[in-house]
Design a protein around this motif. Structure first.
Motif, PDB file in Angstrom:
ATOM      1  N   GLY A  58       5.889 -14.910  -7.909  1.00  0.00           N
ATOM      2  CA  GLY A  58       5.370 -13.804  -7.119  1.00  0.00           C
ATOM      3  C   GLY A  58       4.134 -13.212  -7.771  1.00  0.00           C
ATOM      4  O   GLY A  58       3.937 -13.318  -8.986  1.00  0.00           O
ATOM      5  N   ALA A  59       3.293 -12.580  -6.971  1.00  0.00           N
ATOM      6  CA  ALA A  59       2.056 -11.994  -7.482  1.00  0.00           C
ATOM      7  C   ALA A  59       1.837 -10.643  -6.807  1.00  0.00           C
ATOM      8  O   ALA A  59       2.212 -10.456  -5.642  1.00  0.00           O
ATOM      9  CB  ALA A  59       0.872 -12.915  -7.208  1.00  0.00           C
ATOM     10  N   PRO A  60       1.228  -9.678  -7.510  1.00  0.00           N
ATOM     11  CA  PRO A  60       1.013  -8.354  -6.913  1.00  0.00           C
ATOM     12  C   PRO A  60      -0.092  -8.335  -5.870  1.00  0.00           C
ATOM     13  O   PRO A  60      -0.110  -7.454  -5.003  1.00  0.00           O
ATOM     14  CB  PRO A  60       0.659  -7.478  -8.112  1.00  0.00           C
ATOM     15  N   GLU A  61      -1.024  -9.284  -5.923  1.00  0.00           N
ATOM     16  CA  GLU A  61      -2.175  -9.241  -5.015  1.00  0.00           C
ATOM     17  C   GLU A  61      -1.768  -9.270  -3.538  1.00  0.00           C
ATOM     18  O   GLU A  61      -2.287  -8.450  -2.737  1.00  0.00           O
ATOM     19  CB  GLU A  61      -3.136 -10.393  -5.325  1.00  0.00           C
ATOM     20  N   PRO A  62      -0.872 -10.180  -3.092  1.00  0.00           N
ATOM     21  CA  PRO A  62      -0.474 -10.149  -1.667  1.00  0.00           C
ATOM     22  C   PRO A  62       0.207  -8.852  -1.272  1.00  0.00           C
ATOM     23  O   PRO A  62       0.069  -8.401  -0.128  1.00  0.00           O
ATOM     24  CB  PRO A  62       0.493 -11.337  -1.549  1.00  0.00           C
ATOM     25  N   VAL A  63       0.935  -8.240  -2.213  1.00  0.00           N
ATOM     26  CA  VAL A  63       1.606  -6.962  -1.924  1.00  0.00           C
ATOM     27  C   VAL A  63       0.573  -5.867  -1.690  1.00  0.00           C
ATOM     28  O   VAL A  63       0.669  -5.083  -0.736  1.00  0.00           O
ATOM     29  CB  VAL A  63       2.540  -6.573  -3.084  1.00  0.00           C
ATOM     30  N   LYS A  64      -0.433  -5.809  -2.541  1.00  0.00           N
ATOM     31  CA  LYS A  64      -1.457  -4.783  -2.416  1.00  0.00           C
ATOM     32  C   LYS A  64      -2.318  -4.999  -1.172  1.00  0.00           C
ATOM     33  O   LYS A  64      -2.724  -4.036  -0.511  1.00  0.00           O
ATOM     34  CB  LYS A  64      -2.331  -4.763  -3.674  1.00  0.00           C
ATOM     35  N   GLU A  65      -2.584  -6.251  -0.855  1.00  0.00           N
ATOM     36  CA  GLU A  65      -3.341  -6.537   0.367  1.00  0.00           C
ATOM     37  C   GLU A  65      -2.571  -6.083   1.602  1.00  0.00           C
ATOM     38  O   GLU A  65      -3.136  -5.490   2.533  1.00  0.00           O
ATOM     39  CB  GLU A  65      -3.626  -8.034   0.461  1.00  0.00           C
ATOM     40  N   PHE A  66      -1.265  -6.330   1.607  1.00  0.00           N
ATOM     41  CA  PHE A  66      -0.419  -5.879   2.716  1.00  0.00           C
ATOM     42  C   PHE A  66      -0.436  -4.357   2.827  1.00  0.00           C
ATOM     43  O   PHE A  66      -0.542  -3.798   3.924  1.00  0.00           O
ATOM     44  CB  PHE A  66       1.003  -6.393   2.497  1.00  0.00           C
ATOM     45  N   ALA A  67      -0.352  -3.672   1.694  1.00  0.00           N
ATOM     46  CA  ALA A  67      -0.374  -2.211   1.704  1.00  0.00           C
ATOM     47  C   ALA A  67      -1.691  -1.682   2.252  1.00  0.00           C
ATOM     48  O   ALA A  67      -1.719  -0.698   3.009  1.00  0.00           O
ATOM     49  CB  ALA A  67      -0.137  -1.681   0.289  1.00  0.00           C
ATOM     50  N   ASP A  68      -2.796  -2.323   1.904  1.00  0.00           N
ATOM     51  CA  ASP A  68      -4.104  -1.885   2.397  1.00  0.00           C
ATOM     52  C   ASP A  68      -4.199  -1.987   3.920  1.00  0.00           C
ATOM     53  O   ASP A  68      -4.840  -1.144   4.566  1.00  0.00           O
ATOM     54  CB  ASP A  68      -5.217  -2.723   1.762  1.00  0.00           C
ATOM     55  N   ARG A  69      -3.560  -3.014   4.488  1.00  0.00           N
ATOM     56  CA  ARG A  69      -3.711  -3.269   5.910  1.00  0.00           C
ATOM     57  C   ARG A  69      -2.663  -2.570   6.763  1.00  0.00           C
ATOM     58  O   ARG A  69      -2.739  -2.601   7.997  1.00  0.00           O
ATOM     59  CB  ARG A  69      -3.671  -4.779   6.161  1.00  0.00           C
ATOM     60  N   LEU A  70      -1.676  -1.960   6.141  1.00  0.00           N
ATOM     61  CA  LEU A  70      -0.656  -1.250   6.921  1.00  0.00           C
ATOM     62  C   LEU A  70      -1.265  -0.055   7.641  1.00  0.00           C
ATOM     63  O   LEU A  70      -2.052   0.690   7.056  1.00  0.00           O
ATOM     64  CB  LEU A  70       0.463  -0.751   6.001  1.00  0.00           C
TER      65      LEU A  70
END
Length: 329
Positions: free
Chosen positions: A279-291
């Motif tokens: 797992g990596a934090p980057e996809p999580v942060k990208e998802f948060a930005d687009r919510l």
């Protein structure tokens, strides 16, 4: 005969492994069946196999006798045919045995990574299909896939359907690598949010869709996350689980969140369980930005394997009435 068909020198299969205790019992029975008797095989199962061989040997149907007579005549007239057939059969069986033992090793390694109290032997129909497909896996990557499937089924039967086994049997390494690449973006083991609509990433999703791992790449699917029947003003928490991180969105009712996505198919969900990409934090942060942020108070995430919570976004503070008044010139 090529060197790849010659079994390695040294001890037997078990001599090369430090078997964890978990291999005892039902798991040991299943593994012994896969590798053909390197560990204790249950007497009842062995008796059934022996009886089956005996029955086939004693069968004297008209057709089988005619075939046997024809084969004998061919052998007398052309013994080289028999020699080539024997060589071909031996080479094939050695490859199958090598593949099965490699997969058994992988399964034991994966069982040892996450110790559990007990395992359960899969049913015979599942094992029959698994053995038939797995013995043809010659690459190390696909052997690892089959080893993870075997270990997962030993941990929890019915995890992998027969449809998934058939699917994996036809997988090529490119598709495996592609699905591994996208696995860190999978949320709740069910969907990929905000999929691309063009470019190379879109092409990759189309390939995964063509293979039957996802659906909706060319459509406009969306998931709805809402508060249900709760009073306005109630504080709500929504959780989104990634491979190694959990994202928490705190919102104030009413809240109805729409997320565009592509869905994993049943086969995709089963195979996702054995993907190995960390797992990596980057996809999580990208998802948060687009919510969408309507009525959202804050968004934070934390590693599932331990670590501090990190706040990714919070609602800007509204200025007080005094701050909103224009200043005198």
């Amino acid at each position: 005969m090529g060197n790849d068909l010659v079994p390695p020198e040294g001890g037997g299969f078990l001599d090369q492994l430090n078997l964890p205790k978990i291999v005892a019992g039902p798991a040991g029975e299943a593994i012994s069946r896969l590798i053909g008797g390197a560990v204790d095989i249950p007497a009842a199962w062995l008796a059934q196999v022996a009886q089956g061989v005996k029955d086939r040997t004693e069968a004297k149907s008209v057709v089988s006798k005619a075939v046997a007579d024809a084969a004998a005549n061919l052998a007398r007239n052309d013994p080289e045919v028999v020699q080539r057939a024997a060589h071909s059969l031996l080479a094939k069986e050695l490859r199958h045995q090598t593949n099965r033992e490699a997969i058994a090793r992988k399964a034991i390694e994966h069982l040892g990574e996450e110790p559990i109290e007990q395992t359960t032997k899969p049913d015979d129909d599942w094992l029959n299909v698994f053995e038939r497909y797995a013995e043809d896996a010659s690459s190390e990557r696909l052997q690892d896939v089959w080893g993870r499937i075997f270990a997962g089924e030993l941990r929890r039967p019915k995890t992998f359907s027969l449809r998934t086994l058939r699917f994996v049997a036809e997988l090529d390494e490119h598709v495996v690598a592609l699905f591994e690449k996208w696995s860190p973006r999978v949320i709740n083991a069910d969907f990929i949010a905000f999929p691309p609509q063009g470019g190379n990433d879109f092409t990759e999703l189309l390939q995964l869709q063509d293979c039957g791992l996802i659906t909706g790449a060319t459509g406009s699917l969306s998931k709805s996350f809402d508060a249900g029947n709760v009073p306005n003003g109630e504080i709500l928490n929504f959780g989104f689980r990634f491979k190694k991180h959990m994202l928490i969105m705190q919102a104030c009712a009413p809240c109805n969140l729409q997320v565009q996505n592509v869905l994993l198919t049943t086969i995709g969900r089963e195979i996702f369980q054995i993907t190995r990409t960390p797992g990596a934090p980057e996809p999580v942060k990208e998802f948060a930005d687009r919510l969408p942020k309507h009525n959202v108070l804050k968004i934070s995430f934390y590693p599932l394997d331990g670590g501090p919570t990190e706040q990714l976004w919070s609602k800007p503070e509204e200025p007080s009435p005094a701050q909103q008044l224009p200043t005198a010139s």
